[in-house]
Motif scaffolding. Structure first.
Motif, short mmCIF file in Angstrom:
data_model
loop_
_atom_site.label_atom_id
_atom_site.label_comp_id
_atom_site.label_asym_id
_atom_site.label_seq_id
_atom_site.Cartn_x
_atom_site.Cartn_y
_atom_site.Cartn_z
N ASN A 30 -9.25 4.40 -25.12
CA ASN A 30 -9.70 3.38 -25.87
C ASN A 30 -11.03 2.46 -25.19
N PRO A 31 -12.18 3.24 -25.03
CA PRO A 31 -13.18 2.97 -24.32
C PRO A 31 -13.80 1.54 -25.00
N HIS A 32 -13.19 0.91 -26.16
CA HIS A 32 -13.97 -0.36 -26.55
C HIS A 32 -12.88 -1.40 -26.48
N LEU A 33 -11.91 -0.92 -25.60
CA LEU A 33 -10.86 -2.00 -25.47
C LEU A 33 -10.91 -2.30 -24.01
N SER A 34 -10.77 -3.84 -23.63
CA SER A 34 -10.80 -4.36 -22.11
C SER A 34 -9.16 -4.22 -21.77
N LYS A 35 -8.96 -4.27 -20.29
CA LYS A 35 -7.65 -4.23 -19.83
C LYS A 35 -6.92 -5.42 -20.79
N SER A 36 -7.28 -6.65 -20.74
CA SER A 36 -6.30 -7.60 -21.51
C SER A 36 -6.25 -7.23 -22.89
N ASN B 65 11.88 -1.99 -19.47
CA ASN B 65 12.99 -2.25 -18.73
C ASN B 65 13.97 -2.99 -19.81
N GLY B 66 13.65 -3.19 -20.86
CA GLY B 66 14.51 -3.60 -22.09
C GLY B 66 14.35 -5.39 -22.02
N ALA B 67 13.84 -5.79 -20.94
CA ALA B 67 13.80 -7.13 -20.84
C ALA B 67 12.47 -7.81 -20.80
N GLY B 68 11.82 -7.36 -21.48
CA GLY B 68 10.30 -7.78 -21.44
C GLY B 68 9.09 -7.25 -20.83
N THR B 69 9.39 -6.24 -19.73
CA THR B 69 8.50 -5.77 -18.78
C THR B 69 8.11 -4.45 -19.23
N ILE B 70 6.88 -4.10 -19.21
CA ILE B 70 6.53 -2.77 -19.39
C ILE B 70 5.39 -2.38 -18.14
N LEU B 71 5.70 -1.17 -17.77
CA LEU B 71 5.16 -0.57 -16.48
C LEU B 71 4.16 0.63 -16.89
N THR B 72 3.06 0.40 -16.54
CA THR B 72 1.90 1.60 -16.87
C THR B 72 0.81 1.77 -15.62
N THR B 73 -0.08 2.66 -15.90
CA THR B 73 -0.94 2.83 -14.88
C THR B 73 -2.33 2.47 -15.49
N THR B 74 -3.29 1.99 -14.49
CA THR B 74 -4.60 1.95 -14.75
C THR B 74 -5.42 3.40 -14.96
N ALA B 75 -4.91 4.30 -14.16
CA ALA B 75 -5.56 5.62 -14.23
C ALA B 75 -5.40 6.27 -15.45
N CYS B 76 -4.45 5.98 -16.55
CA CYS B 76 -4.46 6.53 -17.68
C CYS B 76 -4.91 5.53 -18.75
N LEU B 77 -4.01 4.30 -19.00
CA LEU B 77 -4.54 3.27 -20.04
C LEU B 77 -6.01 2.75 -19.96
N LEU B 78 -6.74 2.83 -18.78
CA LEU B 78 -8.07 2.35 -18.73
C LEU B 78 -8.77 3.43 -18.79
N ASN B 79 -8.42 4.70 -18.88
CA ASN B 79 -9.39 5.81 -18.92
C ASN B 79 -10.40 5.84 -20.03
N GLU B 80 -11.58 6.11 -19.92
CA GLU B 80 -12.66 5.97 -20.81
C GLU B 80 -12.29 6.97 -22.26
N ASN B 81 -11.42 7.92 -21.91
CA ASN B 81 -11.17 9.12 -22.88
C ASN B 81 -10.24 8.60 -24.02
N LEU C 287 7.05 0.88 -40.78
CA LEU C 287 5.89 1.74 -40.12
C LEU C 287 4.82 0.62 -39.74
N TYR C 288 4.60 0.72 -38.41
CA TYR C 288 3.52 0.04 -37.88
C TYR C 288 2.24 1.04 -37.28
N THR C 289 1.06 0.85 -37.80
CA THR C 289 -0.09 1.91 -37.25
C THR C 289 -1.09 1.14 -36.59
N PRO C 290 -1.04 1.03 -35.11
CA PRO C 290 -2.12 0.20 -34.32
C PRO C 290 -3.05 1.40 -34.34
N ASP C 291 -4.37 0.86 -34.57
CA ASP C 291 -5.30 1.77 -34.53
C ASP C 291 -6.12 2.16 -33.21
N ILE C 292 -5.21 2.45 -32.00
CA ILE C 292 -5.70 2.72 -30.77
C ILE C 292 -4.79 3.69 -30.23
#
Length: 351
Positions: A184-190, A166-182, A151-156
Motif C-alpha cells: 500500500n505505497p499510498h499509505l503512511s505507517k499511521s 492477543n484477543g485483548a486489543g493488541t495486534i503484532l506485525t512487521t514493518t518489513a511486510c506492511l510498510l513494503n511499497e509493494n 461483509l466489510y471491504t477495505p480497499d487496501i
C-alpha cells in the motif's frame, strides 16, 4: 480519514478473536498449483491430509476446491490417512493457490459473541509476485455471501499471515511486510495502523522489524512471533551467531522486550528454537516452528526432521496445556515457502 471509518467493524462492535478462541471451523484451499511446489506437489498431500485429520477431530474443516474432480481426489487422499469425512465440507470456491491464511476471510465476532462478519481485504499475492491471483482475491466475499454474513471491504492490501492477535486489543506485525511499497505505497505507517485498528477491532499495533530469511511474503509475523495468550508470546531465536537469521531475530527479541500492552504490562516472552537451515535446490526455505496452527483440540506444529523438533514441541506443549501438541513433517510442504498456519484460517464459533 475519519469519515472513511464511520461504519468500520470496530465502530459496529466487531473484533477479530484470538486463534485459541473456540472455532466453528478451519478454512483451507486445496493445493493444486504445481508452480508453488515444483516437483513436489504430489508429496505434500499426505502431511496436508494428516493436518486436516488432526484438526477435524475437534471442529469442522471447510475446504475451498476448484471442481468436482478436485473434490473426488481430496476425498481419496483424506481417506488414505483415516480422516473423519463427516467433519469435512467442500465449497466450490475456485482458487489460484493454497495459502488460505492470506487470501481467506478474516472472521470477526460481535461484542456479545452472537454475530459474525467477514473482512475481505485486497489480496495481490505478496506484492504481485505470483500472478494470477484474481480467484484468491474474491474468496472471502464468496464465503460471506454463501453464509449471509456482514461483509466489510477495505480497499487496501492485507494478508492474514502478516498480523497476530492477543484477543485483548493488541495486534503484532512487521514493518518489513506492511510498510513494503509493494502493498500500500499510498499509505503512511499511521494510516495503515488506523485500518488495522478499525477493521480488526483493536486498540494498539506493535511493530517488529524483519521476517526470517527465505520468506517470500516480505516478513510475515506468523513465522517469527505468536501470541499464546493475552500477554505471552512465543518467538523464534537462532542459536548460531553465524546464521543469517541470528541478528534479525535478536533485534526482534529486543524489540519485544521493550513493548508494553495497553495496561502497561510487559510481554511474557518464551523463546522457541529455529530448526537447522532447510535447503532445497540451493534455496533456503522459511522453516520455522512458529508457523503452528491452534485448533480446538490440537496445536499442529511443522517439523523438519531436525534435532530441535522435539524441543520445540515440548515448549509449545507447555504453552498449551489444554491441547494436544502434534508435530507433522513439513519438510516437503515448506518447499512451497509456507506451512500449516499459512495454509489455514480459523472461523470463530458463535457463543
Amino acid at each position: 480519514m475519519m469519515n472513511l471509518f464511520n461504519d468500520s467493524p470496530k465502530r459496529s462492535g466487531y473484533a477479530f478473536p484470538p486463534e485459541w478462541a473456540q472455532h466453528e471451523a478451519t478454512w483451507l484451499s486445496w493445493p493444486h498449483k504445481e508452480a508453488s511446489w515444483p516437483g513436489k506437489l504430489e508429496t505434500i498431500y499426505t502431511p496436508y491430509c494428516q493436518f486436516i485429520k488432526a484438526v477435524a477431530e475437534g471442529e469442522k474443516v471447510r475446504i475451498n476446491i476448484n471442481n468436482e474432480e478436485t473434490r473426488a481426489f481430496a476425498v481419496s487422499e483424506l481417506e488414505k490417512v483415516g480422516a473423519d469425512l463427516s467433519n469435512i465440507e467442500f465449497y466450490f470456491n475456485a482458487t489460484n493457490d493454497a495459502w488460505c491464511r492470506d487470501h481467506g476471510p478474516a472472521f470477526l465476532l460481535s461484542a456479545d459473541g452472537k454475530d459474525k462478519a467477514v473482512v475481505d481485504w485486497g489480496y495481490n499475492a505478496w506484492g504481485g509476485k505470483y500472478p494470477p491471483f484474481d480467484l484468491d482475491d474474491v474468496v472471502p466475499t464468496k464465503i460471506a455471501s454463501h453464509f449471509n454474513l456482514q461483509l466489510y471491504t477495505p480497499d487496501i492490501v492485507m494478508e492474514g499471515g502478516s498480523v497476530e492477535f492477543n484477543g485483548a486489543g493488541t495486534i503484532l506485525t512487521t514493518t518489513a511486510c506492511l510498510l513494503n511499497e509493494n502493498r500500500n505505497p499510498h499509505l503512511s505507517k499511521s494510516e495503515i495502523e488506523q485500518y488495522l485498528l478499525e477493521y480488526y477491532g483493536a486498540e494498539q499495533v506493535l511493530w517488529l522489524g524483519d521476517g526470517i530469511v527465505g520468506d517470500d511474503t516480505d516478513g510475515h509475523i506468523d513465522d517469527i512471533t505468536r501470541f499464546v495468550n493475552e500477554n505471552t508470546v512465543l518467538t523464534v531465536v537462532e542459536s548460531n551467531p553465524l546464521d543469517e537469521n541470528y541478528i534479525l531475530l535478536q533485534e526482534n527479541l529486543n524489540a519485544l522486550k521493550e513493548m508494553r500492552l495497553p495496561n502497561g504490562e510487559a510481554l511474557n516472552i518464551i523463546k522457541l528454537p529455529m530448526p537447522s537451515p532447510v535447503i532445497h535446490e540451493d534455496t533456503r526455505l522459511p522453516a520455522s516452528y512458529a508457523n503452528f496452527y491452534i485448533a480446538n483440540k490440537v496445536v499442529v506444529v511443522p517439523t523438519f526432521r531436525d534435532v530441535n523438533d522435539s524441543i520445540a514441541l515440548e515448549i509449545i506443549q507447555q504453552a498449551f496445556p489444554d491441547r494436544a501438541v502434534i508435530g507433522i513433517d513439513s519438510t516437503d510442504i515448506i518447499w512451497g515457502l509456507g506451512s500449516f498456519h499459512c495454509l489455514s484460517q480459523q472461523e470463530p464459533a458463535i457463543q
